[in-house]
Design a protein around this motif. Structure first.
Motif, PDB file in Angstrom:
ATOM      1  N   TYR A  37      26.064  43.867  41.422  1.00  0.00           N
ATOM      2  CA  TYR A  37      24.727  43.377  41.734  1.00  0.00           C
ATOM      3  C   TYR A  37      24.860  42.193  42.682  1.00  0.00           C
ATOM      4  O   TYR A  37      25.794  41.388  42.563  1.00  0.00           O
ATOM      5  CB  TYR A  37      23.998  42.927  40.464  1.00  0.00           C
ATOM      6  N   LEU A  40      22.804  39.235  40.245  1.00  0.00           N
ATOM      7  CA  LEU A  40      23.090  39.128  38.812  1.00  0.00           C
ATOM      8  C   LEU A  40      24.597  39.137  38.584  1.00  0.00           C
ATOM      9  O   LEU A  40      25.356  39.662  39.399  1.00  0.00           O
ATOM     10  CB  LEU A  40      22.504  40.303  38.024  1.00  0.00           C
ATOM     11  N   CYS A  53      24.029  38.367  30.740  1.00  0.00           N
ATOM     12  CA  CYS A  53      23.561  38.607  32.103  1.00  0.00           C
ATOM     13  C   CYS A  53      23.096  37.273  32.677  1.00  0.00           C
ATOM     14  O   CYS A  53      22.257  36.593  32.076  1.00  0.00           O
ATOM     15  CB  CYS A  53      22.423  39.617  32.131  1.00  0.00           C
ATOM     16  N   MET A  55      21.475  35.311  35.977  1.00  0.00           N
ATOM     17  CA  MET A  55      20.793  35.427  37.254  1.00  0.00           C
ATOM     18  C   MET A  55      21.461  34.502  38.269  1.00  0.00           C
ATOM     19  O   MET A  55      21.734  33.334  37.958  1.00  0.00           O
ATOM     20  CB  MET A  55      19.315  35.050  37.100  1.00  0.00           C
ATOM     21  N   TYR A  63      11.584  34.921  41.460  1.00  0.00           N
ATOM     22  CA  TYR A  63      11.580  36.377  41.284  1.00  0.00           C
ATOM     23  C   TYR A  63      11.274  37.056  42.606  1.00  0.00           C
ATOM     24  O   TYR A  63      10.162  37.477  42.877  1.00  0.00           O
ATOM     25  CB  TYR A  63      10.611  36.783  40.172  1.00  0.00           C
ATOM     26  N   ILE A  71      17.511  43.455  38.502  1.00  0.00           N
ATOM     27  CA  ILE A  71      17.191  43.445  37.071  1.00  0.00           C
ATOM     28  C   ILE A  71      16.823  44.856  36.607  1.00  0.00           C
ATOM     29  O   ILE A  71      17.284  45.314  35.555  1.00  0.00           O
ATOM     30  CB  ILE A  71      16.055  42.446  36.772  1.00  0.00           C
ATOM     31  N   GLN A  75      18.855  46.983  33.788  1.00  0.00           N
ATOM     32  CA  GLN A  75      18.209  47.505  32.586  1.00  0.00           C
ATOM     33  C   GLN A  75      18.439  49.012  32.453  1.00  0.00           C
ATOM     34  O   GLN A  75      18.756  49.503  31.362  1.00  0.00           O
ATOM     35  CB  GLN A  75      16.713  47.207  32.630  1.00  0.00           C
ATOM     36  N   MET A  98      20.028  36.831  28.421  1.00  0.00           N
ATOM     37  CA  MET A  98      19.730  36.591  29.832  1.00  0.00           C
ATOM     38  C   MET A  98      19.744  35.092  30.076  1.00  0.00           C
ATOM     39  O   MET A  98      19.030  34.335  29.405  1.00  0.00           O
ATOM     40  CB  MET A  98      18.366  37.163  30.205  1.00  0.00           C
ATOM     41  N   ALA A 137       9.684  45.564  34.553  1.00  0.00           N
ATOM     42  CA  ALA A 137      10.950  44.971  34.103  1.00  0.00           C
ATOM     43  C   ALA A 137      10.736  44.134  32.851  1.00  0.00           C
ATOM     44  O   ALA A 137      11.543  44.176  31.910  1.00  0.00           O
ATOM     45  CB  ALA A 137      11.548  44.117  35.221  1.00  0.00           C
ATOM     46  N   ASN A 141      12.350  44.556  29.010  1.00  0.00           N
ATOM     47  CA  ASN A 141      12.912  43.496  28.171  1.00  0.00           C
ATOM     48  C   ASN A 141      12.264  43.515  26.794  1.00  0.00           C
ATOM     49  O   ASN A 141      12.933  43.393  25.759  1.00  0.00           O
ATOM     50  CB  ASN A 141      12.652  42.121  28.795  1.00  0.00           C
ATOM     51  N   HIS A 166       9.189  35.539  31.980  1.00  0.00           N
ATOM     52  CA  HIS A 166      10.379  36.362  31.784  1.00  0.00           C
ATOM     53  C   HIS A 166      11.072  35.988  30.479  1.00  0.00           C
ATOM     54  O   HIS A 166      11.442  36.861  29.688  1.00  0.00           O
ATOM     55  CB  HIS A 166      11.322  36.163  32.968  1.00  0.00           C
TER      56      HIS A 166
END
Length: 322
Positions: A37, A40, A53, A55, A63, A71, A75, A98, A137, A141, A166
């Motif tokens: 990624y 990530l 995970c 970011m 975002y 993301i 997932q 996360m 997304a 979660n 988030h």
């Protein structure tokens, strides 16, 4: 065939059968670790049964479409890896966390520059599209990727606007004492439309959730822990260890924890339909913003850019937006 060879072949087959679940688990872990990624970093701590995970957005820690795409891919990869395991195999991990690789920042929220540009061009479809991608997304979660894991957000630093939303989408929020979380959208005459109302109104009563949203205040994790929004309060610099300690205390009762969070989702469901409907309200409201409102959004975006240029400098959100 001699008897001894028959016994030897049977032993090999028995060992192969016995090892298959373990090998399948190891294969799934290797596949998860190997997935690349840009925004990530994913790893599996097998010893503690934790999937981590982090970011690490390219550019601004908000975002962006690129972060949201990563993301979503992450997932989907987790869901696929769990679904493809033989029933007898152990899960690659039982707890998912996360967090962020950006010092002092969990996530600064929505891409304000993108929003301002789209609002000025009256591009309702683009606003809706951004929001729909985000809440799909967030919903994944909220249902733990349809896997038997307990999910956590580890907040070390600022989780603002969509960053706070988030974090709210996970089963548990772990936050370091001085971390800052809040919803500043009211400062430019908007409300947070990607999950805040849905999640907060299930963590506290409606009046308190609305007051928090409409205040625009940035709270410390300590304050939100007292309100019941943050679940686990960690000392500054000890967030990761707090997660590991929590998992160590509760790993033997993971089945009960996972079942309880499934029950929570059944009793107080947050559906994708609900999240998308709220996004559409948000997008329509965004097009009502005046140029004065948009200039406040621009100033907040500029403040975020300054924060990116000097991550150790304080970010005066309220001043910047006035």
């Amino acid at each position: 065939m001699p008897v001894i060879d028959t016994i030897h072949d049977a032993t090999i087959r028995a060992h192969a059968t016995a090892d298959t679940p373990h090998l399948a688990t190891e294969k799934a872990i290797r596949a998860l670790r190997a997935t690349g990624y840009d925004n990530l970093r994913l790893d599996v701590d097998s010893a503690n049964a934790i999937g981590w995970c982090f970011m690490k957005p390219v550019g601004k820690p908000s975002y962006t479409h690129e972060l949201m795409d990563d993301i979503s891919r992450m997932q989907s990869e987790i869901t696929r890896s769990f679904a493809e395991l033989p029933r007898s195999a152990a899960a690659p991990f039982s707890w998912f966390v996360m967090a962020s690789d950006v010092p002092g920042i969990y996530n600064l929220g929505g891409d304000l520059g993108h929003f301002a540009e789209r609002i000025r061009t009256r591009d309702l479809d683009a606003m809706r599209h951004y929001g729909h991608v985000a809440v799909k997304a967030i919903h994944r979660n909220a249902v733990a990727f349809d896997t038997p894991v307990v999910t956590m957000a580890l907040v070390q630093g600022d989780a603002l606007g969509g960053g706070f939303e988030h974090a709210l989408s996970f089963d548990l929020i772990v936050a370091e004492r001085s971390a800052k979380l809040g919803l500043p959208e009211i400062l430019f005459n908007m409300f947070p439309g990607m999950g805040a109302y849905s999640f907060l109104s299930r963590r506290m009563d409606r009046d308190k959730a609305e007051a928090l949203i409409l205040s625009g205040r940035i709270h410390t994790a300590e304050e939100l822990h007292a309100m019941g929004v943050v679940d686990i309060l960690a000392e500054d610099g000890q967030g990761r260890q707090a997660v590991i300690d929590y998992v160590a205390r509760h790993n033997r009762k993971h089945n009960a924890h996972h079942a309880m969070y499934r029950a929570r989702r059944r009793v107080n469901p947050i559906t994708l339909e609900e999240l998308i409907d709220v996004v559409d309200i948000w997008a329509e409201a965004a097009l009502n913003l005046t140029e004065a409102d948009l200039r406040k959004m621009d100033r907040l975006c500029t403040a975020q850019n300054r924060r990116l240029a000097a991550l150790d400098a304080p970010m005066h959100l309220l001043t910047a937006a006035e």
